[in-house]
Design an enzyme around this catalytic site. Structure first.
Site, PDB file in Angstrom:
ATOM      1  N   ASP A  65      -2.991  -1.708  -3.867  1.00 44.48           N
ATOM      2  CA  ASP A  65      -2.398  -2.619  -4.843  1.00 44.48           C
ATOM      3  C   ASP A  65      -1.371  -1.845  -5.666  1.00 44.48           C
ATOM      4  O   ASP A  65      -1.278  -0.620  -5.549  1.00 44.48           O
ATOM      5  CB  ASP A  65      -3.461  -3.299  -5.721  1.00 44.48           C
ATOM      6  CG  ASP A  65      -4.383  -2.321  -6.425  1.00 44.48           C
ATOM      7  OD1 ASP A  65      -4.274  -1.102  -6.186  1.00 44.48           O
ATOM      8  OD2 ASP A  65      -5.217  -2.763  -7.228  1.00 44.48           O
ATOM      9  N   TYR A  67       0.945   0.110  -8.521  1.00 47.12           N
ATOM     10  CA  TYR A  67       0.676   1.021  -9.639  1.00 47.12           C
ATOM     11  C   TYR A  67       0.364   0.177 -10.877  1.00 47.12           C
ATOM     12  O   TYR A  67       0.975  -0.873 -11.094  1.00 47.12           O
ATOM     13  CB  TYR A  67       1.881   1.894  -9.921  1.00 47.12           C
ATOM     14  CG  TYR A  67       2.243   2.852  -8.797  1.00 47.12           C
ATOM     15  CD1 TYR A  67       1.306   3.728  -8.262  1.00 47.12           C
ATOM     16  CD2 TYR A  67       3.544   2.888  -8.289  1.00 47.12           C
ATOM     17  CE1 TYR A  67       1.640   4.610  -7.254  1.00 47.12           C
ATOM     18  CE2 TYR A  67       3.891   3.775  -7.274  1.00 47.12           C
ATOM     19  CZ  TYR A  67       2.935   4.637  -6.761  1.00 47.12           C
ATOM     20  OH  TYR A  67       3.275   5.512  -5.765  1.00 47.12           O
ATOM     21  N   PHE A  78       4.109   2.186  -3.204  1.00 48.29           N
ATOM     22  CA  PHE A  78       4.271   3.628  -3.436  1.00 48.29           C
ATOM     23  C   PHE A  78       5.584   4.016  -4.104  1.00 48.29           C
ATOM     24  O   PHE A  78       5.732   5.137  -4.574  1.00 48.29           O
ATOM     25  CB  PHE A  78       4.101   4.425  -2.135  1.00 48.29           C
ATOM     26  CG  PHE A  78       2.743   4.262  -1.524  1.00 48.29           C
ATOM     27  CD1 PHE A  78       1.634   4.848  -2.109  1.00 48.29           C
ATOM     28  CD2 PHE A  78       2.560   3.516  -0.370  1.00 48.29           C
ATOM     29  CE1 PHE A  78       0.374   4.702  -1.556  1.00 48.29           C
ATOM     30  CE2 PHE A  78       1.301   3.358   0.191  1.00 48.29           C
ATOM     31  CZ  PHE A  78       0.199   3.949  -0.400  1.00 48.29           C
ATOM     32  N   HIS A 206      -5.954   7.683   1.666  1.00 43.85           N
ATOM     33  CA  HIS A 206      -4.933   7.355   0.668  1.00 43.85           C
ATOM     34  C   HIS A 206      -4.345   8.642   0.097  1.00 43.85           C
ATOM     35  O   HIS A 206      -5.053   9.647  -0.046  1.00 43.85           O
ATOM     36  CB  HIS A 206      -5.574   6.529  -0.448  1.00 43.85           C
ATOM     37  CG  HIS A 206      -4.603   5.830  -1.329  1.00 43.85           C
ATOM     38  ND1 HIS A 206      -4.004   6.444  -2.403  1.00 43.85           N
ATOM     39  CD2 HIS A 206      -4.100   4.563  -1.288  1.00 43.85           C
ATOM     40  CE1 HIS A 206      -3.193   5.599  -2.997  1.00 43.85           C
ATOM     41  NE2 HIS A 206      -3.230   4.444  -2.347  1.00 43.85           N
TER      42      HIS A 206
END
Length: 241
Positions: A65, A67, A78, A206
């Site tokens: 999801d 930031y 990202f 991740h």
């Protein structure tokens, strides 16, 4: 037809936006944006689809999801907008990029205004080349990671993934994190139903500092993607931002 993305995604997702689950999601979001601080700004929610049209997708980088700290999210997984401190996960992505392809701040030229997109963590150049920077959930409450999960976004982004996996032209799927990695089965099932395996699927932990040590580093995601594209007669991505 709704013009949300301004490209072929509007046509492909027209029915999706009319479904009951999406209408419930929309009502939820209207209430959330009125009462809470939500990221990204409402006008940026669909930036990933706006910048990377369906037929142009060469690769998908799938995250979880957005930031959830001020000024970080702008609708591309990202990536951060100009003037934002790089989140730790993005720092790790750029470290891996340098390790994989030797791309670093020193190798990336400045823009005409003396600005360096690499240093700033702006990944729009990837998106404009065909890298769909998609999260499985497209909104989040401030300071509350995962707060908009389970409200319908997963069904919507699953449909996006299905549409891409059904495409005959090969592409690379780079799945970072458990939520993204869980989509591997969906991709494999869809492509099998529509003509057999033709896409590259790469799964990894991740890039967050909490999980990157489990095997994110050394994945060579960028070079593996380009080798695959070139093997299929597709121009590689210039990852140098």
């Amino acid at each position: 037809m709704k013009k949300i993305t301004g490209n072929k995604w509007d046509e492909l997702l027209a029915e999706e936006w009319q479904k009951p689950y999406y209408q419930e999601l929309r009502s939820f979001l209207i209430n959330e944006y009125e009462k809470e601080t939500i990221y990204p700004p409402a006008g940026d929610i669909y930036n990933a689809l706006r910048l990377t049209d369906y037929d142009d997708v060469k690769a998908v980088i799938l995250g979880q999801d957005p930031y959830h700290e001020p000024g970080q999210a702008h609708g591309l997984a990202f990536s951060v907008p100009r003037g934002t401190t790089l989140p730790p996960s993005l720092v790790n992505i750029l470290k891996e990029l340098e390790s994989d392809l030797g791309i670093s701040p020193q190798t990336v030229p400045e823009n005409n205004d003396g600005f360096n997109d690499y240093n700033a963590g702006i990944l729009e150049a990837w998106a404009r080349q065909g890298v769909l920077l998609l999260n499985t959930v497209l909104t989040v409450r401030a300071h509350q990671a995962g707060s908009h999960r389970g409200h319908g976004w997963e069904q919507f982004t699953d449909r996006v993934i299905e549409l891409l996996a059904a495409r005959q032209k090969p592409m690379a799927f780079i799945l970072w994190g458990a939520n993204a990695g869980a989509k591997k089965e969906l991709i494999m099932r869809t492509q099998d139903e529509t003509g057999g395996q033709r896409h590259l699927i790469i799964t990894a932990p991740h890039p967050s500092p909490l999980s990157a040590y489990r095997g994110f580093f050394g994945g060579c995601y960028f070079s593996r993607c380009n080798y695959f594209l070139e093997d299929n007669g597709i121009d590689p991505v210039d990852w140098s931002l």
